[in-house]
Scaffold this active site. Structure first.
Site, short mmCIF file in Angstrom:
data_model
loop_
_atom_site.label_atom_id
_atom_site.label_comp_id
_atom_site.label_asym_id
_atom_site.label_seq_id
_atom_site.Cartn_x
_atom_site.Cartn_y
_atom_site.Cartn_z
CE LYS A 159 25.52 31.98 -52.42
NZ LYS A 159 24.62 31.69 -53.73
CG ASN A 160 21.59 33.38 -52.25
OD1 ASN A 160 22.54 33.56 -52.82
ND2 ASN A 160 21.04 32.48 -51.58
CB CYS A 192 23.95 24.93 -57.04
SG CYS A 192 24.98 25.88 -55.89
NE ARG A 221 18.84 26.04 -58.96
CZ ARG A 221 19.82 26.57 -58.51
NH1 ARG A 221 21.01 26.00 -58.41
NH2 ARG A 221 19.83 27.69 -58.00
CG ASP A 232 20.14 27.98 -49.72
OD1 ASP A 232 20.05 29.48 -49.83
OD2 ASP A 232 19.97 27.19 -50.33
NE ARG A 292 29.02 29.33 -57.05
CZ ARG A 292 27.73 28.52 -57.04
NH1 ARG A 292 27.72 27.28 -56.89
NH2 ARG A 292 26.70 29.35 -57.09
C1 EPZ Z 1 17.21 30.92 -54.57
O1 EPZ Z 1 17.50 30.11 -55.75
C2 EPZ Z 1 18.67 30.88 -53.97
N1 EPZ Z 1 19.92 31.25 -54.84
C3 EPZ Z 1 18.95 29.22 -53.42
O2 EPZ Z 1 20.27 29.44 -52.82
C4 EPZ Z 1 17.96 28.97 -52.61
O3 EPZ Z 1 18.29 27.45 -52.33
C5 EPZ Z 1 16.38 29.07 -53.36
O4 EPZ Z 1 16.35 30.55 -53.84
C6 EPZ Z 1 15.51 28.52 -52.55
O5 EPZ Z 1 15.46 29.28 -51.57
C7 EPZ Z 1 19.68 32.78 -54.80
O6 EPZ Z 1 19.02 33.53 -54.61
C8 EPZ Z 1 20.99 33.42 -55.86
P1 EPZ Z 1 13.99 28.81 -56.61
P2 EPZ Z 1 16.36 30.04 -57.00
O7 EPZ Z 1 13.63 29.45 -57.97
O8 EPZ Z 1 15.73 31.44 -56.93
C9 EPZ Z 1 12.31 25.74 -59.54
C10 EPZ Z 1 22.55 29.02 -52.69
O9 EPZ Z 1 23.01 27.92 -52.17
N2 EPZ Z 1 12.23 26.54 -60.77
O10 EPZ Z 1 13.37 29.64 -55.45
O11 EPZ Z 1 17.17 29.43 -58.03
C11 EPZ Z 1 13.52 25.29 -58.89
O12 EPZ Z 1 14.26 24.34 -59.90
C12 EPZ Z 1 21.34 28.78 -53.61
O13 EPZ Z 1 22.91 30.19 -52.08
C13 EPZ Z 1 11.60 26.24 -61.76
O14 EPZ Z 1 11.09 25.08 -61.99
O15 EPZ Z 1 15.36 28.94 -56.31
C14 EPZ Z 1 13.33 24.70 -57.58
O16 EPZ Z 1 12.87 23.49 -57.68
C15 EPZ Z 1 21.10 27.57 -53.86
N3 EPZ Z 1 11.73 27.07 -62.89
C16 EPZ Z 1 11.88 25.56 -57.20
O17 EPZ Z 1 11.67 26.18 -58.41
C17 EPZ Z 1 12.03 28.33 -62.63
O18 EPZ Z 1 12.01 29.06 -63.80
C18 EPZ Z 1 12.16 26.72 -56.18
O19 EPZ Z 1 13.58 27.51 -56.94
C19 EPZ Z 1 12.89 28.45 -61.55
C20 EPZ Z 1 12.73 27.72 -60.73
#
Ligand code: EPZ
Length: 422
Positions: A22-23, A117, A122, A308, A401
């Protein structure tokens, strides 16, 4: 509203095939519109979020064609809009992945603050900072962000204050078409990122170091179309391995890439799970003894234990002997599902937004539950499959999803699960 009815206790056996990730699919789709030539994407999982992303391409004026199950062509040459529709953008966090291609190719994009989610606040501050670093102007209107880069994006150096998977992917996409060189410091290293970069390089990009914390991109004028294949979904693979560990003496998980979950397998071994790893399969075997607690589980950016799989692993630990602690370091809202597990009979203490202590083993009982988000949803489904009695699960859209026709696939293994429309 659709619900799952699950009767727990059935042993599972047989084979289950892992779908495309998916990702990965959710990034290859926007990556296709970095060019105006047609791209083909293969091994695409047939799941809600992917369907929504294709709808987004069409809403922008692009053409999507299903060539056969799992294989789609995207023709971006007819794209004539740069505003993401509010309803689609709000419901799908990965709508944010369209900023890079639209900004890089058309110099403008309007996008609602993305939803997704509820596993934490986020924010998208690092996306905004990153695009500004590449020369974009960003105006935050009421519910929209309006980004412009009339004279195109310019290469720069962007230092991540914390690792972010999608911001890394967005910056790689945008920088591929920026003027000059971009340097990313403390980038994410997920396998989906390395694969995305490989495909962009095949289409004419000049990206070095993807898959490490230091990535360098030399911008080019344009990218060609091309063929891209989703890597196997490592989260599906780990999820089914945990189902097998709890309910099977013989479950073979095929079409996967166990090398993308090396740390996860160390945790599973430490918990006493018995399995054999092949190049593209994992075979869960009869356990020799009881499951063992793990006092120091900690999620971490790749190659650490992927966030995840935290919820499914927590369900496994409710059945392990002794006290376990799970420290969810990535998101601050990804442990609240444990109150529903406690309602099913688990013994879990939420210490703070990032840590739970699990006292096991505990007998679980069927309950009325609902899926708070995609990964907690599948974890609660696993809990219902091991619980005594019937569970009714609401909000199963969250599971659809990310897991293609999950109840059919689990029924084939012997699970007692059906989808009803209540
Ligand atoms: C990706 O989300 C994945 N989603 C998530 O999977 C996964 O849990 C996550 O990476 C961590 O591995 C997809 O690839 C579509 P991050 P992402 O930015 O990129 C903070 C699932 O269930 N952050 O690596 O959104 C954020 O809040 C999903 O398949 C900011 O602060 O996660 C988090 O605490 C859920 N500001 C941390 O960084 C920003 O602008 C890491 O999140 C962006 C993120």
């Amino acid at each position: 509203m659709e619900k799952f009815i699950i009767n727990g206790g059935n042993k599972l056996s047989g084979k289950i095939k892992v779908t495309g990730a998916k990702n990965h699919a959710l990034k290859l789709i926007p990556a296709a519109i970095l060019s105006e030539q047609v791209s083909i994407i293969k091994n695409v999982p047939e799941i809600e979020d992917v369907i929504k992303m294709f709808e987004l391409v069409e809403a922008l004026g692009g053409k999507v064609k299903k060539l056969k199950p799992g294989t789609y062509s995207i023709d971006p040459s007819t794209i004539n809009k740069t505003a993401i529709p509010y309803d689609l953008g709000r419901r799908l966090r990965t709508s944010v992945m369209f900023i890079a291609p639209l900004l890089a190719r058309f110099g403008e994009v309007k996008i609602p603050h993305p939803g997704g989610c509820m596993i934490g606040k986020r924010p998208i501050d690092m996306f905004i900072e990153g695009f500004k670093q590449l020369g974009a102007r960003v105006v935050q209107e009421k519910d929209y962000y309006h980004l412009t880069a009339k004279s195109g994006l310019k290469g720069s150096k962007y230092i991540f204050r914390r690792v972010s998977v999608t911001v890394t992917e967005a910056m790689i996409m945008a920088a591929s078409l920026a003027k000059g060189k971009t340097e990313l410091v403390f980038a994410a290293c997920e396998p989906e990122i390395s694969s995305l970069a490989d495909y962009l390089n095949k289409r004419g990009a000049k990206i070095k170091g993807a898959g490490t914390h230091a990535v360098e991109i030399e911008g080019v004028k344009e990218l060609k179309g091309g063929e891209m294949t989703c890597i196997p979904d490592r989260i599906e693979c780990g999820t089914f391995a945990i189902m097998g560990a709890l309910l099977s003496d013989d479950l073979k998980i095929t079409n996967c890439n166990p090398a993308h979950l090396e740390v996860f397998w160390v945790y599973l071994k430490k918990a006493g799970v018995n399995f054999e790893i092949g190049k593209d399969y994992v075979h869960i075997l009869k356990r020799k003894g009881a499951l063992q607690a793990i006092p120091d589980v900690i999620t971490h950016e790749y190659p650490g234990l992927v966030s995840d799989l935290q919820a499914p692993l927590t369900v496994l630990l409710t059945q392990a002997n002794g006290l376990s602690m799970v420290h969810e370091t990535i998101f601050e809202g990804r442990l609240f599902y444990t109150d529903m597990l406690n309602r099913m009979g688990a013994d879990i203490i939420l210490c703070d937004p990032h840590r739970v202590v699990i006292n096991g083993p505990s007998k679980l009982y069927g309950r009325e539950i609902e899926s708070p988000d995609l990964r907690a949803g599948i974890a609660l489904l696993i809990a219902a499959m091991i619980a005594k009695g019937e569970s009714k699960m609401a909000n199963i859209y969250q599971i659809d999803r990310g897991y293609a026709n999950i109840e059919q696939r689990l029924k084939k293994l012997g699970a007692d699960i059906k989808r009803i429309d209540e």
